[in-house]
Write an enzyme that holds these catalytic residues in place. Structure first.
Site, PDB file in Angstrom:
ATOM      1  N   GLU A  94     -34.980 -18.189  36.687  1.00 46.70           N
ATOM      2  CA  GLU A  94     -36.169 -18.984  36.943  1.00 46.70           C
ATOM      3  C   GLU A  94     -36.216 -20.240  36.074  1.00 46.70           C
ATOM      4  O   GLU A  94     -35.796 -20.234  34.922  1.00 46.70           O
ATOM      5  CB  GLU A  94     -37.407 -18.127  36.692  1.00 46.70           C
ATOM      6  CG  GLU A  94     -37.474 -16.979  37.690  1.00 46.70           C
ATOM      7  CD  GLU A  94     -38.669 -16.058  37.506  1.00 46.70           C
ATOM      8  OE1 GLU A  94     -39.161 -15.561  38.526  1.00 46.70           O
ATOM      9  OE2 GLU A  94     -39.095 -15.820  36.366  1.00 46.70           O
ATOM     10  N   CYS A 107     -38.859 -26.207  31.822  1.00 45.15           N
ATOM     11  CA  CYS A 107     -38.467 -25.072  30.992  1.00 45.15           C
ATOM     12  C   CYS A 107     -37.246 -24.406  31.650  1.00 45.15           C
ATOM     13  O   CYS A 107     -37.334 -23.909  32.779  1.00 45.15           O
ATOM     14  CB  CYS A 107     -39.663 -24.117  30.923  1.00 45.15           C
ATOM     15  SG  CYS A 107     -39.361 -22.695  29.902  1.00 45.15           S
ATOM     16  N   CYS A 114     -31.491 -11.269  28.608  1.00 45.51           N
ATOM     17  CA  CYS A 114     -31.349 -11.608  27.194  1.00 45.51           C
ATOM     18  C   CYS A 114     -30.951 -10.348  26.445  1.00 45.51           C
ATOM     19  O   CYS A 114     -31.358  -9.245  26.823  1.00 45.51           O
ATOM     20  CB  CYS A 114     -32.679 -12.140  26.662  1.00 45.51           C
ATOM     21  SG  CYS A 114     -32.569 -12.811  24.995  1.00 45.51           S
ATOM     22  N   CYS A 118     -36.583  -8.811  22.100  1.00 47.59           N
ATOM     23  CA  CYS A 118     -37.867  -9.077  21.438  1.00 47.59           C
ATOM     24  C   CYS A 118     -38.936  -8.247  22.148  1.00 47.59           C
ATOM     25  O   CYS A 118     -39.027  -8.233  23.379  1.00 47.59           O
ATOM     26  CB  CYS A 118     -38.213 -10.559  21.471  1.00 47.59           C
ATOM     27  SG  CYS A 118     -37.009 -11.557  20.580  1.00 47.59           S
ATOM     28  N   CYS A 121     -41.458  -9.679  24.988  1.00 49.62           N
ATOM     29  CA  CYS A 121     -40.942 -10.638  25.981  1.00 49.62           C
ATOM     30  C   CYS A 121     -40.447  -9.919  27.229  1.00 49.62           C
ATOM     31  O   CYS A 121     -39.679  -8.964  27.149  1.00 49.62           O
ATOM     32  CB  CYS A 121     -39.820 -11.451  25.352  1.00 49.62           C
ATOM     33  SG  CYS A 121     -39.038 -12.600  26.489  1.00 49.62           S
ATOM     34  N   GLY A 166     -33.537 -16.062  28.361  1.00 53.37           N
ATOM     35  CA  GLY A 166     -32.319 -16.028  27.559  1.00 53.37           C
ATOM     36  C   GLY A 166     -32.429 -16.692  26.202  1.00 53.37           C
ATOM     37  O   GLY A 166     -33.410 -17.361  25.895  1.00 53.37           O
ATOM     38  N   SER A 220     -38.702 -19.305  17.198  1.00 53.02           N
ATOM     39  CA  SER A 220     -39.632 -18.251  17.584  1.00 53.02           C
ATOM     40  C   SER A 220     -39.838 -17.352  16.380  1.00 53.02           C
ATOM     41  O   SER A 220     -39.075 -16.416  16.155  1.00 53.02           O
ATOM     42  CB  SER A 220     -39.043 -17.453  18.754  1.00 53.02           C
ATOM     43  OG  SER A 220     -39.045 -18.248  19.909  1.00 53.02           O
ATOM     44  N   LEU A 221     -40.866 -17.627  15.607  1.00 54.81           N
ATOM     45  CA  LEU A 221     -41.041 -16.909  14.338  1.00 54.81           C
ATOM     46  C   LEU A 221     -41.874 -15.632  14.531  1.00 54.81           C
ATOM     47  O   LEU A 221     -41.421 -14.540  14.245  1.00 54.81           O
ATOM     48  CB  LEU A 221     -41.671 -17.840  13.297  1.00 54.81           C
ATOM     49  CG  LEU A 221     -41.582 -17.327  11.864  1.00 54.81           C
ATOM     50  CD1 LEU A 221     -40.143 -17.247  11.386  1.00 54.81           C
ATOM     51  CD2 LEU A 221     -42.393 -18.205  10.917  1.00 54.81           C
ATOM     52  N   HIS A 222     -43.122 -15.809  14.955  1.00 52.23           N
ATOM     53  CA  HIS A 222     -43.984 -14.688  15.373  1.00 52.23           C
ATOM     54  C   HIS A 222     -44.462 -13.739  14.282  1.00 52.23           C
ATOM     55  O   HIS A 222     -45.288 -12.862  14.563  1.00 52.23           O
ATOM     56  CB  HIS A 222     -43.351 -13.854  16.493  1.00 52.23           C
ATOM     57  CG  HIS A 222     -42.826 -14.678  17.620  1.00 52.23           C
ATOM     58  ND1 HIS A 222     -43.620 -15.546  18.331  1.00 52.23           N
ATOM     59  CD2 HIS A 222     -41.582 -14.794  18.147  1.00 52.23           C
ATOM     60  CE1 HIS A 222     -42.887 -16.148  19.261  1.00 52.23           C
ATOM     61  NE2 HIS A 222     -41.655 -15.720  19.156  1.00 52.23           N
ATOM     62  N   ASN A 297     -48.796 -13.371  26.554  1.00 53.94           N
ATOM     63  CA  ASN A 297     -48.979 -13.192  27.996  1.00 53.94           C
ATOM     64  C   ASN A 297     -48.487 -11.813  28.394  1.00 53.94           C
ATOM     65  O   ASN A 297     -47.319 -11.488  28.184  1.00 53.94           O
ATOM     66  CB  ASN A 297     -48.168 -14.238  28.766  1.00 53.94           C
ATOM     67  CG  ASN A 297     -48.730 -15.627  28.560  1.00 53.94           C
ATOM     68  OD1 ASN A 297     -49.917 -15.874  28.745  1.00 53.94           O
ATOM     69  ND2 ASN A 297     -47.873 -16.542  28.131  1.00 53.94           N
ATOM     70  N   CYS A 340     -45.115 -18.284  29.449  1.00 54.54           N
ATOM     71  CA  CYS A 340     -44.130 -17.881  28.431  1.00 54.54           C
ATOM     72  C   CYS A 340     -43.971 -16.382  28.424  1.00 54.54           C
ATOM     73  O   CYS A 340     -44.943 -15.645  28.367  1.00 54.54           O
ATOM     74  CB  CYS A 340     -44.598 -18.252  27.029  1.00 54.54           C
ATOM     75  SG  CYS A 340     -44.863 -19.958  26.793  1.00 54.54           S
TER      76      CYS A 340
HETATM   77  N1  SAH Z   1     -34.770 -16.945  23.170  1.00 54.50           N
HETATM   78  C1  SAH Z   1     -35.400 -18.193  22.870  1.00 54.50           C
HETATM   79  C2  SAH Z   1     -35.909 -18.858  24.110  1.00 54.50           C
HETATM   80  C3  SAH Z   1     -37.028 -18.119  24.810  1.00 54.50           C
HETATM   81  S1  SAH Z   1     -38.360 -19.108  24.552  1.00 54.50           S
HETATM   82  C4  SAH Z   1     -36.466 -17.990  21.819  1.00 54.50           C
HETATM   83  O1  SAH Z   1     -36.694 -16.861  21.452  1.00 54.50           O
HETATM   84  O2  SAH Z   1     -37.003 -18.962  21.319  1.00 54.50           O
HETATM   85  C5  SAH Z   1     -39.705 -18.342  25.089  1.00 54.50           C
HETATM   86  C6  SAH Z   1     -40.828 -18.496  24.098  1.00 54.50           C
HETATM   87  O3  SAH Z   1     -41.918 -17.732  24.590  1.00 54.50           O
HETATM   88  C7  SAH Z   1     -40.463 -17.934  22.760  1.00 54.50           C
HETATM   89  O4  SAH Z   1     -41.128 -18.530  21.695  1.00 54.50           O
HETATM   90  C8  SAH Z   1     -40.917 -16.529  22.926  1.00 54.50           C
HETATM   91  O5  SAH Z   1     -41.020 -15.886  21.709  1.00 54.50           O
HETATM   92  C9  SAH Z   1     -42.228 -16.725  23.650  1.00 54.50           C
HETATM   93  N2  SAH Z   1     -42.643 -15.517  24.368  1.00 54.50           N
HETATM   94  C10 SAH Z   1     -41.864 -14.534  24.825  1.00 54.50           C
HETATM   95  N3  SAH Z   1     -42.583 -13.591  25.425  1.00 54.50           N
HETATM   96  C11 SAH Z   1     -43.873 -13.975  25.358  1.00 54.50           C
HETATM   97  C12 SAH Z   1     -45.082 -13.423  25.848  1.00 54.50           C
HETATM   98  N4  SAH Z   1     -45.111 -12.276  26.519  1.00 54.50           N
HETATM   99  N5  SAH Z   1     -46.206 -14.113  25.626  1.00 54.50           N
HETATM  100  C13 SAH Z   1     -46.178 -15.287  24.968  1.00 54.50           C
HETATM  101  N6  SAH Z   1     -45.058 -15.855  24.504  1.00 54.50           N
HETATM  102  C14 SAH Z   1     -43.908 -15.212  24.691  1.00 54.50           C
END
Ligand code: SAH
Length: 365
Positions: A94, A107, A114, A118, A121, A166, A220-222, A297, A340
């Site tokens: 996508e 995007c 992947c 995570c 995700c 990915g 992507s720190l989180h 999300n 996302c």
């Molecule tokens: N693998 C890369 C690219 C994916 S980017 C990365 O990790 O950065 C997608 C972005 O959306 C990342 O910051 C990811 O952490 C965030 N993301 C993934 N799942 C999500 C969700 N369910 N809700 C909100 N953000 C999410």
């Protein structure tokens, strides 16, 4: 026929130059080919009218310009558009276009699935099938440009973010030529800072990218602590927060005015307390950075919930008070599952990861 299977979309300018020189042609044919392919969006060799007939025939016999098949286009009420592209018999990925007032962001996906797992995700929960080729990555921009009527005098797409399905840095070899084509004046001509690579933190590859391509970097720190980040972004066990921030500092050293984007998905009760925000600000105090908060999300099968509106607001205020440019990413396209973390595409999983993701989620909720 030695070039029988070469898809020219796999080659950046340097690759095309090598190809034409190998064919006994002049190097500048590469520039002419790029103008046709990315400037005019022309994929039919027989239309390349500044090439000799012999060369056109030669190309037709030995090379291709092959796009993935466009399976579906969905439009959100908010204008977001999602395309589903079939890359082979069992896999589709996508690509999402997000129009805003002063810009249009595309995007782009880098893998079918992947491997990073995570916890929050959807792509991770689907497992992994394979890397995308350079052609399959750049074709996403090509198809979007075609569908949107984007060209040099009508730049509908202004930014590209490698934030689709990915982990781009896990597919470095194929992603790098695609980044080159995106930024090449004869490719799509995006400014360096308008092409963003987002990574969960593959440190050696961040260092490598720093040598190879002047692009923007998002992390992507989180989570501000290793024990929590280990559970949300398991690759943290390999490259912890300290190592990651060191790589970020190296990445923007000597780049004037550059900042790293820190992505932080806000999950209810998991990483959205006041203490998390304060710890995040302490962690980032020496790193020129801006913070992008992403309300979680939900996706089918996930146990996490989106943070409450007041928790999101409190988190944002703390970051801003500490001097960080802080934005809350608006949820776009969630009616078409284009937000996302919702991108799943359609593919055969070869890893059976989904059960592991749920187990890790259970430990956190
Ligand atoms: N693998 C890369 C690219 C994916 S980017 C990365 O990790 O950065 C997608 C972005 O959306 C990342 O910051 C990811 O952490 C965030 N993301 C993934 N799942 C999500 C969700 N369910 N809700 C909100 N953000 C999410």
């Amino acid at each position: 026929m030695k070039n029988a299977t070469i898809n020219l979309l796999n080659l950046d300018r340097a690759g095309l130059e090598r190809l034409f020189v190998d064919m006994g042609e002049q190097r500048f044919r590469a520039e002419q080919a790029m103008k046709w392919i990315y400037g005019d969006l022309e994929l039919d060799f027989s239309q390349f009218n500044n090439f000799s007939k012999v060369l056109r025939n030669n190309l037709t016999e030995t090379c291709t310009l092959k796009l993935p098949e466009l399976l579906n286009e969905s439009k959100s009420v908010d204008g977001t558009i999602k395309w589903l592209l079939k890359v082979d018999d069992v896999n589709a990925v996508e690509t999402v276009f997000i129009p805003e007032k002063n810009r249009g962001t595309l995007c782009v996906s880098s893998q079918v699935g992947c491997t990073l797992n995570c916890t929050f995700c959807a792509t991770g929960a689907q497992g992994f099938n394979r890397h995308l080729s350079t052609a399959e990555i750049i074709a996403q921009v090509w198809v979007a440009a075609k569908q949107l009527g984007h060209h040099k005098n009508n730049r509908v797409i202004t930014n590209v973010v490698m934030m689709g399905m990915g982990e781009p840095l896990a597919n470095y070899e194929n992603v790098l030529p695609a980044l080159n084509i995106m930024r090449d004046d004869l490719g799509f001509g995006f400014a360096n800072r308008r092409v963003t690579v987002s990574t969960a933190g593959l440190v050696p590859k961040i260092d490598q990218l720093n040598q190879d391509a002047d692009v923007a970097l998002a992390i992507s720190l989180h989570a501000p602590y290793d024990d929590l980040r280990n559970k949300l972004v398991p690759v943290n066990k390999k490259y912890n927060i300290e190592t990651l921030l060191r790589a970020c500092k190296d990445f923007i050293r000597d780049k004037r005015k550059a900042r790293i984007t820190i992505e932080y998905t806000l999950i209810d009760g998991v990483n959205d307390h006041k203490e998390h925000a304060l710890a995040l600000c302490r962690l980032l105090k020496d790193l020129p950075s801006k913070i992008n908060l992403i309300p979680f999300n939900p996706f089918p099968g996930s146990l996490f919930k989106q943070s409450k509106a007041d928790a999101i607001e409190q988190f944002k205020q703390i970051c801003m008070k500490n001097g960080f440019i802080t934005t809350v990413r608006k949820t776009r396209g969630d009616d078409i599952a284009a937000a996302c973390g919702q991108l799943a595409g359609e593919f055969m999983d070869r890893t059976r990861r989904s059960s592991q993701v749920n187990k890790l989620q259970l430990e956190l909720v």
